[in-house]
Design a protein around this motif. Structure first.
Motif, PDB file in Angstrom:
ATOM      1  N   ALA A 177      32.285  42.453  29.753  1.00  0.00           N
ATOM      2  CA  ALA A 177      33.361  43.113  29.515  1.00  0.00           C
ATOM      3  C   ALA A 177      34.316  42.542  28.222  1.00  0.00           C
ATOM      4  O   ALA A 177      34.860  43.145  27.578  1.00  0.00           O
ATOM      5  CB  ALA A 177      34.050  43.717  30.820  1.00  0.00           C
ATOM      6  N   ALA A 178      34.596  41.422  28.730  1.00  0.00           N
ATOM      7  CA  ALA A 178      35.224  40.599  28.113  1.00  0.00           C
ATOM      8  C   ALA A 178      34.759  40.437  26.507  1.00  0.00           C
ATOM      9  O   ALA A 178      35.607  40.465  25.382  1.00  0.00           O
ATOM     10  CB  ALA A 178      35.519  39.245  28.518  1.00  0.00           C
ATOM     11  N   GLY A 179      33.425  40.087  26.275  1.00  0.00           N
ATOM     12  CA  GLY A 179      33.121  40.033  25.119  1.00  0.00           C
ATOM     13  C   GLY A 179      33.054  41.394  24.520  1.00  0.00           C
ATOM     14  O   GLY A 179      33.490  41.348  23.165  1.00  0.00           O
ATOM     15  N   LEU A 180      32.727  42.484  24.972  1.00  0.00           N
ATOM     16  CA  LEU A 180      32.680  43.649  24.284  1.00  0.00           C
ATOM     17  C   LEU A 180      34.192  44.262  23.827  1.00  0.00           C
ATOM     18  O   LEU A 180      34.610  44.796  22.736  1.00  0.00           O
ATOM     19  CB  LEU A 180      32.107  44.849  25.302  1.00  0.00           C
ATOM     20  N   SER A 181      35.017  43.926  24.672  1.00  0.00           N
ATOM     21  CA  SER A 181      36.363  44.242  24.528  1.00  0.00           C
ATOM     22  C   SER A 181      37.020  43.327  23.258  1.00  0.00           C
ATOM     23  O   SER A 181      37.714  43.910  22.402  1.00  0.00           O
ATOM     24  CB  SER A 181      37.362  44.061  25.649  1.00  0.00           C
ATOM     25  N   MET A 182      36.700  42.082  23.287  1.00  0.00           N
ATOM     26  CA  MET A 182      37.257  41.205  22.331  1.00  0.00           C
ATOM     27  C   MET A 182      36.582  41.728  20.896  1.00  0.00           C
ATOM     28  O   MET A 182      37.148  41.771  19.929  1.00  0.00           O
ATOM     29  CB  MET A 182      36.834  39.825  22.610  1.00  0.00           C
ATOM     30  N   LEU A 183      35.254  41.764  20.814  1.00  0.00           N
ATOM     31  CA  LEU A 183      34.802  42.416  19.593  1.00  0.00           C
ATOM     32  C   LEU A 183      35.260  43.688  19.189  1.00  0.00           C
ATOM     33  O   LEU A 183      35.292  43.876  17.969  1.00  0.00           O
ATOM     34  CB  LEU A 183      33.224  42.704  19.931  1.00  0.00           C
ATOM     35  N   LEU A 184      35.602  44.728  20.286  1.00  0.00           N
ATOM     36  CA  LEU A 184      36.187  45.710  19.488  1.00  0.00           C
ATOM     37  C   LEU A 184      37.602  45.618  19.155  1.00  0.00           C
ATOM     38  O   LEU A 184      37.869  46.316  18.146  1.00  0.00           O
ATOM     39  CB  LEU A 184      36.113  47.069  20.864  1.00  0.00           C
ATOM     40  N   ILE A 185      38.269  44.816  19.780  1.00  0.00           N
ATOM     41  CA  ILE A 185      39.812  44.619  19.196  1.00  0.00           C
ATOM     42  C   ILE A 185      39.793  43.988  17.876  1.00  0.00           C
ATOM     43  O   ILE A 185      40.646  44.021  17.106  1.00  0.00           O
ATOM     44  CB  ILE A 185      40.467  43.666  20.560  1.00  0.00           C
ATOM     45  N   PHE A 205      38.985  46.657  28.154  1.00  0.00           N
ATOM     46  CA  PHE A 205      38.287  45.907  29.322  1.00  0.00           C
ATOM     47  C   PHE A 205      38.017  46.716  30.317  1.00  0.00           C
ATOM     48  O   PHE A 205      36.932  46.457  30.892  1.00  0.00           O
ATOM     49  CB  PHE A 205      39.325  44.599  29.535  1.00  0.00           C
ATOM     50  N   ALA A 206      38.876  47.495  30.772  1.00  0.00           N
ATOM     51  CA  ALA A 206      38.628  48.241  31.829  1.00  0.00           C
ATOM     52  C   ALA A 206      37.599  49.272  31.754  1.00  0.00           C
ATOM     53  O   ALA A 206      36.706  49.560  32.784  1.00  0.00           O
ATOM     54  CB  ALA A 206      40.048  49.053  32.507  1.00  0.00           C
ATOM     55  N   ILE A 207      37.762  49.833  30.581  1.00  0.00           N
ATOM     56  CA  ILE A 207      36.312  50.656  30.553  1.00  0.00           C
ATOM     57  C   ILE A 207      35.074  50.039  30.274  1.00  0.00           C
ATOM     58  O   ILE A 207      33.999  50.310  30.997  1.00  0.00           O
ATOM     59  CB  ILE A 207      36.537  51.718  29.150  1.00  0.00           C
ATOM     60  N   ALA A 208      35.101  48.734  29.474  1.00  0.00           N
ATOM     61  CA  ALA A 208      34.128  48.065  29.435  1.00  0.00           C
ATOM     62  C   ALA A 208      33.348  47.560  30.707  1.00  0.00           C
ATOM     63  O   ALA A 208      32.152  47.733  30.864  1.00  0.00           O
ATOM     64  CB  ALA A 208      34.264  46.827  28.304  1.00  0.00           C
ATOM     65  N   ALA A 209      34.339  47.035  31.557  1.00  0.00           N
ATOM     66  CA  ALA A 209      33.990  46.660  33.008  1.00  0.00           C
ATOM     67  C   ALA A 209      33.204  47.787  33.834  1.00  0.00           C
ATOM     68  O   ALA A 209      32.094  47.517  34.307  1.00  0.00           O
ATOM     69  CB  ALA A 209      35.072  45.835  33.580  1.00  0.00           C
ATOM     70  N   PHE A 210      33.615  48.996  33.751  1.00  0.00           N
ATOM     71  CA  PHE A 210      33.120  49.936  34.128  1.00  0.00           C
ATOM     72  C   PHE A 210      31.816  50.334  33.873  1.00  0.00           C
ATOM     73  O   PHE A 210      30.919  50.578  34.495  1.00  0.00           O
ATOM     74  CB  PHE A 210      33.882  51.403  34.184  1.00  0.00           C
ATOM     75  N   LEU A 218      44.220  36.119  14.318  1.00  0.00           N
ATOM     76  CA  LEU A 218      44.917  34.999  14.874  1.00  0.00           C
ATOM     77  C   LEU A 218      45.913  35.607  15.970  1.00  0.00           C
ATOM     78  O   LEU A 218      45.999  35.230  17.253  1.00  0.00           O
ATOM     79  CB  LEU A 218      45.772  34.014  14.096  1.00  0.00           C
ATOM     80  N   LEU A 219      46.500  36.550  15.652  1.00  0.00           N
ATOM     81  CA  LEU A 219      47.627  37.291  16.631  1.00  0.00           C
ATOM     82  C   LEU A 219      46.869  37.932  17.549  1.00  0.00           C
ATOM     83  O   LEU A 219      47.501  37.842  18.520  1.00  0.00           O
ATOM     84  CB  LEU A 219      48.581  38.424  15.570  1.00  0.00           C
ATOM     85  N   SER A 220      45.717  38.593  17.155  1.00  0.00           N
ATOM     86  CA  SER A 220      45.016  39.206  17.960  1.00  0.00           C
ATOM     87  C   SER A 220      44.308  38.583  19.127  1.00  0.00           C
ATOM     88  O   SER A 220      44.086  38.600  20.187  1.00  0.00           O
ATOM     89  CB  SER A 220      43.801  39.965  17.441  1.00  0.00           C
ATOM     90  N   SER A 221      43.851  37.250  18.624  1.00  0.00           N
ATOM     91  CA  SER A 221      43.291  36.107  19.591  1.00  0.00           C
ATOM     92  C   SER A 221      44.147  35.518  20.421  1.00  0.00           C
ATOM     93  O   SER A 221      43.995  35.588  21.715  1.00  0.00           O
ATOM     94  CB  SER A 221      42.871  35.050  18.723  1.00  0.00           C
ATOM     95  N   LEU A 222      45.440  35.548  20.114  1.00  0.00           N
ATOM     96  CA  LEU A 222      46.583  35.131  21.143  1.00  0.00           C
ATOM     97  C   LEU A 222      46.953  35.894  22.318  1.00  0.00           C
ATOM     98  O   LEU A 222      46.947  35.724  23.132  1.00  0.00           O
ATOM     99  CB  LEU A 222      48.025  34.714  20.419  1.00  0.00           C
ATOM    100  N   ALA A 223      47.046  37.125  21.643  1.00  0.00           N
ATOM    101  CA  ALA A 223      47.199  38.351  22.613  1.00  0.00           C
ATOM    102  C   ALA A 223      46.041  38.469  23.736  1.00  0.00           C
ATOM    103  O   ALA A 223      46.273  38.790  24.904  1.00  0.00           O
ATOM    104  CB  ALA A 223      47.297  39.688  21.781  1.00  0.00           C
ATOM    105  N   MET A 224      44.750  38.546  23.143  1.00  0.00           N
ATOM    106  CA  MET A 224      43.780  38.597  24.146  1.00  0.00           C
ATOM    107  C   MET A 224      43.710  37.429  25.076  1.00  0.00           C
ATOM    108  O   MET A 224      42.919  37.341  26.044  1.00  0.00           O
ATOM    109  CB  MET A 224      42.487  38.987  23.362  1.00  0.00           C
ATOM    110  N   LEU A 225      43.727  36.327  24.488  1.00  0.00           N
ATOM    111  CA  LEU A 225      43.937  34.918  25.386  1.00  0.00           C
ATOM    112  C   LEU A 225      45.006  34.982  26.415  1.00  0.00           C
ATOM    113  O   LEU A 225      44.635  34.596  27.646  1.00  0.00           O
ATOM    114  CB  LEU A 225      44.239  33.787  24.563  1.00  0.00           C
TER     115      LEU A 225
END
Length: 400
Positions: free
Chosen positions: A365-373, A31-36, A331-338
Motif C-alpha cells: 500500500a505504501a509503494g502504490l500510494s507513493m507512486l500515485l502521489i 493509502f487506505a484504498i490501496a491497503a484495502f 521533494l515537497l511531496s516526499s517530505l509530506a509522505m514521509l
C-alpha cells in the motif's frame, strides 16, 4: 542541489504548508484504498481449502423451521434418493454451504483450560473431504471406523493446530469446548489437519476452523446442507429435476438449490462493492486535491516571477528552471509522505488492525500510494513548470 532546494522550500514554508497538507491528505486517502485492495488481493491468493467446481448446494428448510432430527433416518433417505439421479456422482452433508454468510463458532481450549481459542466450526459427513477436495496435510479423514468413538473426531485447519498445539503435532491431541452453560465439557480428538477451510470464500480472512464428524447415532441436530458433486456438463435444468426428487421425499420442506459456482460469483461481486465505493470516493477526492494542488502551484509560480527572471538573467536555461520547479514539487511531496508514513507505520508495529494490515500489505500500500502521489505531483507541476521555463528575463523588470 538538494540543500539548495530545501532552503528554497524552507524560506517559503508558510506558503508550502497548505500544499503539504493537501499532499498528506491525498496520501492518506490513497493509502487506505490501496491497503484495502492489497489485503483483498492477498486473501484471494491464499489457499481456499476446497474446490467449488462441479458442486451444487441444496439447503434444507423444514416447514416448521425446527432442527433436523438425525434419528428420523432422513439423511439415509436423502442419500439413497439423490444418488439414484444419474447426474449425481457423490454427496455429503454439512451445516452450512460454502459462500454463505452463515457461521457457527465457539471457544475451545486444552483439557486443563489453557490456550483458549475462538474457532469457526461445521458439522460434516465422512465424504466431504473427498467430494470438495479438502486437502489433508497431516493425519486422516473421517471414516466408519470412527463410529462409536469415545471422543468426537475432528479435523482442524493448520492455523488452529499452530495456535492450539504450538511446537508439537496436533494428531491425537485432545481439546474441550468451553461452554459455561454445561456442567460437563465435551472432549474432541484431532484425527487430521487440513490446509484450510475458508467457507465464506476467497475474501474471508483466515480463522481457526474445526470440522466435526457428523454421526446420526450421536448428534441431536443434523446439518442442513447437502453438497452434490455432479457429472461434467450438467445443465442448469437439472435444478428442476433435483427439486422434484426432493419433493417426492419431503413435500412439506422448502429447498434452496444453486450451483456453488454461481454462489461464488455472487459472493465475489458483493465483496467487491466496498472496494468499488472506496475507489469512486477516493478518485473524487483525488481530483479535488489535484485541482487544489495545480492552483497552488500556479499561484506560487506566479509569485516567483522576479526570482525566476533573475535566474534566467544570470544564465539559467529554460530546462534548468523546468527541472527546478518539478524537483521542488517532488521533494515537497516526499517530505509530506514521509510524515504520513511516520504515522501509518505505527499501525503494523502495534498490531492495531491485526492481520488486515500486516507488513506485506503495508509495504504494498505504501509503494502504490507513493507512486500515485508522485505521479499526481508530477502531472500537476508540468504546466506551472513549463510556464516558468518560458519566462523571459525582461519580465522580471515589471516587478519591484
Amino acid at each position: 542541489m538538494l540543500r539548495h532546494l530545501l532552503k528554497l522550500i524552507w524560506k517559503r514554508k508558510s506558503r508550502n504548508l497548505m500544499l503539504s497538507a493537501e499532499i498528506l491528505l491525498a496520501f492518506l486517502i490513497v493509502f487506505a484504498i490501496a491497503a484495502f485492495a492489497a489485503r483483498n488481493y492477498q486473501l484471494y491468493h491464499l489457499p481456499l481449502g476446497f474446490d467449488h467446481r462441479a458442486l451444487w448446494s441444496v439447503t434444507l428448510r423444514p416447514s416448521d423451521n425446527a432442527p433436523i432430527d438425525p434419528a428420523s433416518g432422513i439423511y439415509t433417505q436423502l442419500r439413497g434418493s439423490l444418488q439414484s439421479l444419474p447426474e449425481v456422482e457423490q454427496l455429503a452433508f454439512l451445516t452450512f454451504s460454502p459462500y454463505r454468510t452463515a457461521r457457527m463458532s465457539g471457544t475451545v481450549a486444552l483439557p486443563d483450560g489453557s490456550r483458549a481459542q475462538n474457532s469457526h466450526l461445521q458439522l460434516v459427513s465422512d465424504d466431504l473431504a473427498a467430494l470438495a477436495g479438502v486437502k489433508l496435510v497431516e493425519g486422516r479423514g473421517f471414516s466408519a471406523a470412527d463410529d462409536g468413538a469415545a471422543m468426537t473426531p475432528v479435523l482442524i485447519n493448520r492455523r488452529m493446530a499452530h495456535n492450539l498445539f504450538p511446537g508439537r503435532s496436533a494428531l491425537g491431541q485432545l481439546y474441550v469446548e468451553v461452554n459455561p452453560n454445561k456442567a460437563e465439557e465435551k472432549s474432541f480428538r484431532v484425527v487430521g489437519v487440513v490446509e484450510d477451510f475458508r467457507s465464506h470464500g476467497e475474501f474471508m480472512a483466515p480463522v481457526n476452523y474445526v470440522l466435526k464428524r457428523f454421526s446420526p447415532l450421536s448428534d441431536k441436530d443434523g446439518p442442513e446442507t447437502v453438497l452434490l458433486k455432479v457429472r461434467p456438463g450438467t445443465e442448469r435444468a437439472f435444478e428442476a429435476r433435483l427439486e422434484r426428487q426432493l419433493k417426492l421425499l419431503r413435500n412439506d420442506w422448502h429447498y434452496e438449490i444453486k450451483p456453488l459456482g454461481e454462489m461464488r460469483e455472487d459472493r465475489l461481486r458483493s465483496s467487491m462493492i466496498p472496494l468499488a465505493i472506496l475507489s469512486v470516493v477516493g478518485a473524487f477526492l483525488l481530483a479535488m486535491v489535484a485541482f487544489g494542488l495545480f492552483g497552488v502551484l500556479w499561484q506560487n509560480t506566479s509569485q516567483r516571477i522576479p526570482e525566476i527572471g533573475l535566474r534566467r538573467a544570470l544564465g539559467a536555461s529554460a530546462a534548468a528552471i523546468y527541472r527546478q520547479i518539478m524537483a521542488e514539487q517532488l521533494l515537497l511531496s516526499s517530505l509530506a509522505m514521509l510524515a504520513g508514513l511516520a504515522l501509518l507505520v505505527q499501525l503494523p508495529l502495534t498490531g492495531a488492525l491485526g492481520e488486515s494490515l500486516n507488513w506485506q500489505v503495508f509495504l504494498a500500500a505504501a509503494g502504490l500510494s507513493m507512486l500515485l502521489i508522485y505521479l499526481l505531483s508530477l502531472l500537476c507541476s508540468l504546466y506551472p513548470g513549463w510556464r516558468a521555463s518560458r519566462l523571459h528575463p525582461a519580465a522580471a523588470l515589471h516587478y519591484e
